[in-house]
Design an enzyme around this catalytic site. Structure first.
Site, PDB file in Angstrom:
ATOM      1  N   ASP A 224      23.796  -5.439   2.647  1.00  0.00           N
ATOM      2  CA  ASP A 224      22.727  -6.427   2.819  1.00  0.00           C
ATOM      3  C   ASP A 224      23.398  -7.699   3.315  1.00  0.00           C
ATOM      4  O   ASP A 224      24.301  -8.239   2.662  1.00  0.00           O
ATOM      5  CB  ASP A 224      22.040  -6.719   1.480  1.00  0.00           C
ATOM      6  CG  ASP A 224      21.201  -5.543   0.983  1.00  0.00           C
ATOM      7  OD1 ASP A 224      21.033  -4.576   1.737  1.00  0.00           O
ATOM      8  OD2 ASP A 224      20.715  -5.616  -0.156  1.00  0.00           O
ATOM      9  N   ASP A 379      10.317  -0.724   0.522  1.00  0.00           N
ATOM     10  CA  ASP A 379      10.695  -1.558  -0.631  1.00  0.00           C
ATOM     11  C   ASP A 379       9.595  -1.503  -1.688  1.00  0.00           C
ATOM     12  O   ASP A 379       8.828  -2.453  -1.861  1.00  0.00           O
ATOM     13  CB  ASP A 379      10.895  -3.013  -0.175  1.00  0.00           C
ATOM     14  CG  ASP A 379      11.991  -3.145   0.861  1.00  0.00           C
ATOM     15  OD1 ASP A 379      13.068  -2.565   0.676  1.00  0.00           O
ATOM     16  OD2 ASP A 379      11.762  -3.829   1.879  1.00  0.00           O
TER      17      ASP A 379
HETATM   18  O1  1PR Z   1      11.331  -6.239   6.534  1.00  0.00           O
HETATM   19  O2  1PR Z   1      12.003  -5.130   8.638  1.00  0.00           O
HETATM   20  O3  1PR Z   1      12.685  -7.480   8.192  1.00  0.00           O
HETATM   21  O4  1PR Z   1      13.675  -5.586   6.954  1.00  0.00           O
HETATM   22  C1  1PR Z   1      14.335  -6.269   5.944  1.00  0.00           C
HETATM   23  C2  1PR Z   1      15.205  -5.294   5.244  1.00  0.00           C
HETATM   24  O5  1PR Z   1      15.981  -6.013   4.299  1.00  0.00           O
HETATM   25  C3  1PR Z   1      14.446  -4.224   4.501  1.00  0.00           C
HETATM   26  O6  1PR Z   1      15.036  -2.982   4.777  1.00  0.00           O
HETATM   27  C4  1PR Z   1      14.630  -4.563   3.033  1.00  0.00           C
HETATM   28  O7  1PR Z   1      14.850  -3.392   2.265  1.00  0.00           O
HETATM   29  C5  1PR Z   1      15.899  -5.398   3.039  1.00  0.00           C
HETATM   30  N1  1PR Z   1      15.862  -6.479   2.036  1.00  0.00           N
HETATM   31  C6  1PR Z   1      15.122  -7.584   2.111  1.00  0.00           C
HETATM   32  N2  1PR Z   1      15.400  -8.368   1.043  1.00  0.00           N
HETATM   33  C7  1PR Z   1      16.295  -7.750   0.310  1.00  0.00           C
HETATM   34  C8  1PR Z   1      16.908  -8.254  -0.925  1.00  0.00           C
HETATM   35  O8  1PR Z   1      17.707  -7.570  -1.567  1.00  0.00           O
HETATM   36  N3  1PR Z   1      16.545  -9.459  -1.324  1.00  0.00           N
HETATM   37  N4  1PR Z   1      17.468  -5.672   0.478  1.00  0.00           N
HETATM   38  C9  1PR Z   1      16.608  -6.556   0.924  1.00  0.00           C
HETATM   39  C10 1PR Z   1      17.140  -4.459   0.202  1.00  0.00           C
HETATM   40  C11 1PR Z   1      17.963  -2.718  -0.947  1.00  0.00           C
HETATM   41  C12 1PR Z   1      19.049  -1.905  -0.504  1.00  0.00           C
HETATM   42  C13 1PR Z   1      20.168  -1.900  -1.493  1.00  0.00           C
HETATM   43  C14 1PR Z   1      19.884  -0.748  -2.391  1.00  0.00           C
HETATM   44  C15 1PR Z   1      21.089  -0.266  -3.128  1.00  0.00           C
HETATM   45  N5  1PR Z   1      18.183  -4.039  -0.508  1.00  0.00           N
HETATM   46  O9  1PR Z   1      19.499  -2.345   0.702  1.00  0.00           O
HETATM   47  O10 1PR Z   1      21.277  -1.767  -0.739  1.00  0.00           O
HETATM   48  O11 1PR Z   1      18.862  -1.111  -3.318  1.00  0.00           O
HETATM   49  O12 1PR Z   1      21.537  -1.229  -4.000  1.00  0.00           O
HETATM   50  P1  1PR Z   1      22.363  -0.832  -5.309  1.00  0.00           P
HETATM   51  O13 1PR Z   1      23.147   0.376  -4.991  1.00  0.00           O
HETATM   52  O14 1PR Z   1      23.226  -2.014  -5.573  1.00  0.00           O
HETATM   53  O15 1PR Z   1      21.337  -0.617  -6.378  1.00  0.00           O
HETATM   54  P2  1PR Z   1      12.366  -6.144   7.603  1.00  0.00           P
END
Ligand code: 1PR
Length: 524
Positions: A224, A379
């Protein structure tokens, strides 16, 4: 000097990077004359068979290509370029192929997920110089929904099993073409390219080819990425999507460097998510483009990029389509793009109007780059309800009761990085996105993200049942045993993790060692 036939539809940068890594210089084809003059021709095919043949025809490249193939000079074709050598394809029944070899290209008809995405084995059928240094039991990276049914038995170089046995490489004289992507198959793939380039190498047959090949479960490292308060682009990690600790954005490292480390450790794929791209337009200062360019120079496994892939109009009124944004990513080294928020809005609109427009980002990108290039990043968050008919969304009976003892829940889709919940559930989202042309589902779970509590198996099973495309389980991995659990208790094709890798709690190699012998995996 290598002549590269790039007809402008996908990630050829990785092929160029691979060839340059092997010390070659690469000259792209501008016209048929370049093909006539070529000494060694590499043709990476991507996207749709019909679109590819049409572009080759429009650019007057068919005749030069056929005369090159018959001249006996070295040729290496990849993926759809292998398919182009045959007579026709079910993907575009009215379009003729090159007909250099007899046979048709068919769509997989199997209960297994289609596209066939990931690392599978090969069975060598004849000696070839491309096998030098290979043992025969390696896995190579595939991504395709159509396969070659080669009618010239002498031309079959390798075959692979996926619901049926199909031709995964051909060799006829100096003409070699593979369904798998050597440029995405790590060190083994580079070895194959190196063997092709050196014509003095002896033709051999590897020793240890499997009787039956098996697709490996993929282990994916996710980064991320966002700017921190100092303006540096960092890899961060949230707890249930909250990436701030004592007010500051967590900084777990630099994107390119971490991606390279994970590649060396044996990650089967790397995913970058630009997590604040919903508010900053990704082509504005293009930090992720640079990350992709640099990463793809040294990382030879598939790269996915997500964040901000949608239509956008800037302050000056200049309109950018999602397809333009995606194209820039593909040109910079991405193999797949992932769409998050926009997918939710698209599906809401399809459900409201009862029809697809053909103009959504999912449909447009899939049409040009192929379904396999479009990942939907979901998400979702659990919403507990008293009874199965409490809401109009698909509800599951859960083993994990809610705060008030509820035994039922549904999974609410969110947008903008979990900031906004919508009246749409993850199961319906995945199903409609598949219908629109998505090739894979990246299934996050806000409740589990960063918790180390294990994957949400109930969510994964609910979504997996609703689609036939591959599903990547994500969020919550806290130990190697959690990977075993997700592969044993769900049909997910891949598992993705972030925190445990970034914090170096469980390295990728340890996960693979633990799975070895229990789950089919790619060993590095
Ligand atoms: O909506 O098309 O602009 O895409 C934005 C992207 O960014 C989406 O894929 C969304 O999942 C991701 N995202 C947005 N905000 C966050 C955040 O964390 N605040 N991250 C985010 C999503 C989830 C996974 C993470 C897993 C594994 N993060 O990427 O890597 O949950 O984590 P873990 O193994 O530590 O539990 P758009």
């Amino acid at each position: 000097m290598i002549t590269l036939l790039d007809y402008g539809a996908g990630n050829v940068r990785s092929v160029i990077n691979g060839l340059e890594r092997l010390g070659e210089s690469v000259q792209p084809v501008q016209s048929g004359d370049d093909i006539d003059r070529a000494e060694r021709l590499v043709f990476p095919g991507v996207g749709n068979f019909g679109a590819m043949m049409q572009i080759l025809r429009e650019k007057n490249l068919i005749e030069p290509l056929l005369s090159y193939l018959h001249s006996g000079r070295p040729f290496f074709g990849i993926c759809v370029a292998l398919q182009a050598l045959f007579e026709s394809s079910e993907e575009a029944p009215d379009v003729e192929g090159l007909g250099f070899l007899p046979g048709r290209v068919k769509r997989f008809t199997t209960d297994l997920a289609v596209p066939h995405i990931g690392w599978n084995g090969y069975k060598a059928r004849q000696p070839s110089r491309i096998f030098n240094g290979l043992a025969g039991d390696e896995k190579l990276y595939f991504v395709h929904s159509y396969y070659v049914d080669c009618q010239d038995a002498d031309a079959i170089l390798t075959s692979t099993d996926y619901g049926c046995e199909f031709t995964s490489a051909i060799q006829k004289g100096n003409i070699i073409a593979t369904q798998f992507h050597p440029e995405k198959s790590g060190q083994v793939g580079l070895k194959i390219l190196e063997n092709f380039l050196d014509q003095s190498r002896e033709a051999i047959k590897p020793q240890h080819c499997p009787q039956t090949t098996r697709l490996a479960k993929r282990i994916i490292a996710c980064l991320d990425v966002r700017s921190n308060d100092q303006g540096d682009l960092v890899v961060t990690k949230g707890d249930q999507y909250d990436v701030r600790e004592q007010g500051a954005v967590r900084n777990l490292g630099k994107p390119v460097q971490l991606a390279e480390e994970y590649y060396d450790q044996g990650a089967d794929e790397i995913t970058f998510l630009n997590i604040t791209a919903f508010r900053d337009f990704p082509l504005q200062d293009m930090p992720m483009i640079e990350v992709l360019r640099k990463t793809s120079k040294n990382v030879f496994v598939p790269l996915t990029i997500g964040g901000g892939i949608r239509d956008f109009t800037d302050r000056n009124g200049r309109h950018y389509s999602a397809l333009e944004v995606a194209s820039e990513y593909f040109r910079s080294g991405a193999d797949k793009i992932s769409i998050g928020s926009d997918a939710v809005l698209i599906v809401e609109e399809v459900l409201r109007t009862g029809k697809a427009t053909g103009l959504s980002s999912i449909e447009q990108i899939a049409r040009v780059y192929g379904n396999q290039a479009v990942v939907i990043s979901v998400d979702p968050r659990r919403v507990y309800v008293e009874s199965p008919d409490a809401v109009s969304h698909p509800v599951i009976k859960t083993e994990l009761p809610g705060p008030n003892g509820e035994h039922y829940c549904w999974y609410q889709c969110t947008i903008k990085g979990g900031r906004e919940g919508r009246d749409l559930d993850a199961v319906t989202l995945a199903r409609v996105c598949e219908e629109l042309g998505a090739g894979e589902i990246l299934l996050n779970c806000i409740d589990r993200d960063g918790t180390n509590a294990g994957f949400d198996l109930e969510l994964i099973n609910a979504v997996k049942k609703a689609v036939t495309i591959p599903v990547i389980a994500s969020s919550g991995a806290g130990s190697a045993a959690h990977f075993l659990e997700v592969f044993a208790e769900t049909e997910a094709e891949a598992a993705l993790a972030a925190g445990i890798f970034h914090r170096k709690e469980v390295p990728i190699g340890e996960v693979k060692d633990f799975l070895s012998g229990r789950v089919e995996i790619r060993k590095v």
